[in-house]
Design an enzyme around this catalytic site. Structure first.
Site, PDB file in Angstrom:
ATOM      1  N   HIS A  34      34.079  45.132  30.531  1.00 21.21           N
ATOM      2  CA  HIS A  34      34.805  46.291  30.090  1.00 21.21           C
ATOM      3  C   HIS A  34      34.839  47.533  30.707  1.00 21.21           C
ATOM      4  O   HIS A  34      34.170  47.772  31.702  1.00 21.21           O
ATOM      5  CB  HIS A  34      34.133  46.806  28.572  1.00 21.21           C
ATOM      6  N   HIS A 115      36.148  52.250  35.927  1.00 21.94           N
ATOM      7  CA  HIS A 115      35.485  51.058  36.435  1.00 21.94           C
ATOM      8  C   HIS A 115      35.076  49.827  35.323  1.00 21.94           C
ATOM      9  O   HIS A 115      34.978  50.285  34.389  1.00 21.94           O
ATOM     10  CB  HIS A 115      34.384  51.580  37.263  1.00 21.94           C
TER      11      HIS A 115
END
EC number: 3.1.-.-
Length: 177
Positions: A34, A115
């Site tokens: 995620h 990220h």
């Protein structure tokens, strides 16, 4: 209870992330790959209902955004984490900012570095070896994200979806006919 707001990438990018995570991320079994948009925060049952309404108001004001990964990067020397670097588009940064307004709890503890983590909690030598290898490979991926997920942490440490929010206009963004 602990909560957080994330965007899940496509299965293709999740599979690529998991090909590293299963070896290098001790959280592999606890959460799907995620991108965190609002880090871990505490809320009780009454508070989360109100926060959920506020999150919906934010997502109603944002269109789907482009998630583009361009390379691998690392948070070393602060922490031995390696990740897919996500391009911080204006839409993505504004969404992150709106999820951290005072009415939604607080400002973020760290600067926003979009990220998707693929490795963490490694010894320095292992981190340096892995990072040197993946930097030469690179990762080039682009997709549209049309929903966010409010997650909560279970007693065993794993995370699961509490509520899903479609970004405004999500229904009109894709024509699959």
């Amino acid at each position: 209870m602990k909560y957080g707001v994330v965007a899940f990438p496509s299965k293709k990018l999740q599979d690529l992330a998991n090909s590293y995570r299963k070896r290098y991320d001790p959280h592999y079994a606890l959460i799907t790959p995620h991108m965190t948009l609002k880090g871990v925060f505490e809320a009780n049952d009454n508070e989360i209902e109100e926060l959920s309404k506020k999150i919906r108001k934010v997502t109603d004001q944002h269109n789907p955004f482009k998630l583009q990964t361009t390379s691998f990067s690392s948070f070393a020397p602060v922490t031995n984490a390696i990740y897919f670097k996500v391009v911080p588009t204006d839409d993505l940064v504004k969404l992150h900012e709106d999820l951290h307004k005072e009415s939604l709890g607080s400002e973020t503890e760290y600067a926003f570095v979009p990220h998707i983590t693929i490795a963490q909690k490694m010894a320095s030598g292992e981190h340096d070896d892995i990072y040197a290898q993946v930097r030469m490979i690179g990762v080039d991926h682009e997709e549209m994200i049309d929903r966010l997920h409010l997650l909560y942490q279970l007693e065993d440490g794993s995370w699961t979806v509490y509520e899903t929010f479609r970004l405004n206009g999500a229904e009109n963004q894709f024509d699959f006919s």
